[in-house]
Structures are given as C-alpha cells and as structure tokens.
Write an enzyme that holds these catalytic residues in place. Sequence first.
Site, PDB file in Angstrom:
ATOM      1  N   ASN A  44      46.327  57.889  34.907  1.00  0.00           N
ATOM      2  CA  ASN A  44      46.679  56.638  34.270  1.00  0.00           C
ATOM      3  C   ASN A  44      46.557  56.757  32.737  1.00  0.00           C
ATOM      4  O   ASN A  44      45.569  56.621  32.002  1.00  0.00           O
ATOM      5  CB  ASN A  44      45.889  55.507  34.716  1.00  0.00           C
ATOM      6  CG  ASN A  44      46.177  54.239  34.135  1.00  0.00           C
ATOM      7  OD1 ASN A  44      47.471  54.105  33.344  1.00  0.00           O
ATOM      8  ND2 ASN A  44      45.661  53.150  34.063  1.00  0.00           N
ATOM      9  N   LYS A  60      47.744  55.053  30.617  1.00  0.00           N
ATOM     10  CA  LYS A  60      48.052  54.023  29.991  1.00  0.00           C
ATOM     11  C   LYS A  60      48.935  53.900  28.649  1.00  0.00           C
ATOM     12  O   LYS A  60      49.762  54.567  28.557  1.00  0.00           O
ATOM     13  CB  LYS A  60      46.485  53.393  29.200  1.00  0.00           C
ATOM     14  CG  LYS A  60      45.469  53.570  30.478  1.00  0.00           C
ATOM     15  CD  LYS A  60      44.157  52.807  30.424  1.00  0.00           C
ATOM     16  CE  LYS A  60      43.368  52.911  31.376  1.00  0.00           C
ATOM     17  NZ  LYS A  60      41.966  52.432  31.725  1.00  0.00           N
ATOM     18  N   HIS A  71      46.755  46.792  37.981  1.00  0.00           N
ATOM     19  CA  HIS A  71      45.544  47.192  37.337  1.00  0.00           C
ATOM     20  C   HIS A  71      44.950  46.213  36.676  1.00  0.00           C
ATOM     21  O   HIS A  71      45.495  45.169  36.050  1.00  0.00           O
ATOM     22  CB  HIS A  71      46.185  48.439  36.231  1.00  0.00           C
ATOM     23  CG  HIS A  71      45.079  49.128  35.723  1.00  0.00           C
ATOM     24  ND1 HIS A  71      44.146  48.567  34.506  1.00  0.00           N
ATOM     25  CD2 HIS A  71      44.422  50.449  35.704  1.00  0.00           C
ATOM     26  CE1 HIS A  71      43.330  49.418  34.091  1.00  0.00           C
ATOM     27  NE2 HIS A  71      43.421  50.433  34.978  1.00  0.00           N
ATOM     28  N   GLU A  93      43.667  45.627  33.717  1.00  0.00           N
ATOM     29  CA  GLU A  93      44.243  45.379  32.497  1.00  0.00           C
ATOM     30  C   GLU A  93      45.521  44.681  32.216  1.00  0.00           C
ATOM     31  O   GLU A  93      45.662  43.850  31.589  1.00  0.00           O
ATOM     32  CB  GLU A  93      44.398  46.696  31.605  1.00  0.00           C
ATOM     33  CG  GLU A  93      43.208  47.308  31.158  1.00  0.00           C
ATOM     34  CD  GLU A  93      43.121  48.870  31.067  1.00  0.00           C
ATOM     35  OE1 GLU A  93      44.287  49.382  30.940  1.00  0.00           O
ATOM     36  OE2 GLU A  93      42.164  49.430  31.040  1.00  0.00           O
ATOM     37  N   GLU A 135      38.709  50.033  41.313  1.00  0.00           N
ATOM     38  CA  GLU A 135      37.916  50.200  39.758  1.00  0.00           C
ATOM     39  C   GLU A 135      37.234  49.049  39.510  1.00  0.00           C
ATOM     40  O   GLU A 135      37.790  48.007  39.152  1.00  0.00           O
ATOM     41  CB  GLU A 135      39.264  50.329  38.990  1.00  0.00           C
ATOM     42  CG  GLU A 135      40.361  51.390  39.427  1.00  0.00           C
ATOM     43  CD  GLU A 135      41.168  51.985  38.156  1.00  0.00           C
ATOM     44  OE1 GLU A 135      41.148  53.148  38.080  1.00  0.00           O
ATOM     45  OE2 GLU A 135      41.840  50.992  37.480  1.00  0.00           O
ATOM     46  N   GLY A 174      36.612  52.843  31.006  1.00  0.00           N
ATOM     47  CA  GLY A 174      36.586  52.956  29.770  1.00  0.00           C
ATOM     48  C   GLY A 174      35.586  52.650  28.964  1.00  0.00           C
ATOM     49  O   GLY A 174      35.294  52.831  27.877  1.00  0.00           O
ATOM     50  N   SER A 209      35.868  55.426  34.698  1.00  0.00           N
ATOM     51  CA  SER A 209      34.994  56.545  33.954  1.00  0.00           C
ATOM     52  C   SER A 209      34.743  57.817  34.714  1.00  0.00           C
ATOM     53  O   SER A 209      33.816  58.463  34.741  1.00  0.00           O
ATOM     54  CB  SER A 209      33.841  56.099  33.471  1.00  0.00           C
ATOM     55  OG  SER A 209      33.936  55.063  32.543  1.00  0.00           O
TER      56      SER A 209
HETATM   57  P1  PGA Z   1      38.854  55.402  32.734  1.00  0.00           P
HETATM   58  O1  PGA Z   1      40.091  54.571  33.131  1.00  0.00           O
HETATM   59  O2  PGA Z   1      38.828  56.513  33.639  1.00  0.00           O
HETATM   60  O3  PGA Z   1      39.163  55.539  31.346  1.00  0.00           O
HETATM   61  O4  PGA Z   1      37.765  54.451  32.763  1.00  0.00           O
HETATM   62  C1  PGA Z   1      40.309  54.400  34.634  1.00  0.00           C
HETATM   63  C2  PGA Z   1      41.568  53.466  34.645  1.00  0.00           C
HETATM   64  O5  PGA Z   1      41.559  52.470  34.081  1.00  0.00           O
HETATM   65  O6  PGA Z   1      42.546  53.496  35.647  1.00  0.00           O
END
Ligand code: PGA
Length: 240
Positions: free
Chosen positions: A9, A11, A92, A94, A161, A167, A206
């Site tokens: 992803n 982003k 997601h 976010e 997640e 993140g 992560s």
């Molecule tokens: P990350 O993001 O691996 O940077 O934690 C995962 C995601 O939001 O899909």
Amino acid sequence: MRQRIFAGNWKMNLNINDGVELVNRLKSIHTESLIIVCPPFTMLDAVSKAAKDSKVMVGAQNMHFEEKGAFTGEVSADMLIELGITHVIIGHSERRQYFAETDETVNKKTLYAISKGLIPIICVGESLQQREAGNAPEVVNRQVEAAINGVNTDKLIIAYEPIWAIGTGKTASPKDAGEVITGIRDTLRRLLGDKADDISILYGGSMNGSNVNELMEQKDIDGGLIGSASLSYEKFIQLF
Ligand code: PGA
C-alpha cells in the site's frame, strides 16, 4: 484456495518514475506469493502498463460505490477496470479516520467492487483504546460482518490491521495477531460457510523483513498488507 499474498500500500508516496521502476524490478522476482502493488490514482495507468503480462497485480487504494455521476473527486470501479486494475483496498483505517468512511460505506464499496469483478482488500482493525479494553476481537469481527453483509463469494481478501500498529514501528505480537485472524476466519465460516477456507487473510501494521516469518507461522495468516516496507524494492522483497 487460500493464497500467500503480499500487497504493498503505497499510500500518498512516490511518483510515476519511482512506481514504474519499482514494478519493473518486482516483475523479475520468482516467488510463489501473489504480489500486489497499490499506488495512488495518478500512477495507476503507468504502473498497470509496466506490470502488464507479469505476475504483479495492481490495486487501487479506494473507489466509489456508485457507477458514475456527480461525485467530484471520486473514481469509479469501471475507471479502475479500464486501466487493468484487479484489486482495490476498501475501508483502510486512514480512510475511516480522515475521510469519514463507515462500516456502511465499506459494505457498499465491497458489494459494488465484487459486482464488477474487482477483488476488494477489506481492512479492519481496532484502536489502541479498544485493544487495551480487551475488545479487539469483538470490534474486528463486527467490522468484518458489516463489511461483507450481503456478500456470497470467496473473491475477497481481508486485511487485519490494528490501527496502533500502522506506521508506528509497533507490530502486534504474532500470537495476538494470529488469534484475531483466527477469529476472523471463524466469523467468515459462520457467514460464508466453506468459502471461508478459500479467503486469504492478511496482517498489516509495521510488517517487515524482520517480523514476517513469525507472523506467517500463525496458521490463519496468509500474507501481509504492507505500507512503509513496500516503498523500497530491497525492503519489500524481504517479505516474500
Ligand atoms: P505500515 O502500513 O506497514 O507502514 O504500518 C500498513 C498499512 O497501513 O497498510
């Protein structure tokens, strides 16, 4: 059949040149895993062309649930399909947090994507507060149930997640992630019967080259949805 899947992803990162170069390098990797990259909308065309006739699949990070019309700033399923897109991330955290997505819009998008033959990667996950209160399984299973209300297919992917692990460099322990994901599989079995055994469930938050093996040892974890570690070729290929 449950597939081992690693989905990147991206982003709101990279540019067209970076994206195309990354995919060109990924194309030459030999792996049994299915690799999906999910770039921002502006790169989908170029990245999809670069990935054409390779085993790398391209997904979008979002789409609208209506066919077309006066929805300024939105992108439809047909527009994605026109570019050769096969997968789409839906709900997601976010999007839920910053763009007011709800279980209801997630369900609408899921149903619409499936009706168009796009494979939704449906994201679910609890907040830190919900985890600390011991409510993670309940929250996550409720999100899964709402997202797939009215669905009757195994042509979908779930990504668990935990919001606090995205993140932040904090990963859920393999055991905790494994337990929640086994709970998701049970929910899918209750709602979709045997189809549940053909649905891949990914962990996200992560995930990287150092924790992937332990996470993948959990019986119901089929792969990962990866943010930061998917932006660099060297880091991403450590996962598969
Ligand atoms: P990350 O993001 O691996 O940077 O934690 C995962 C995601 O939001 O899909």
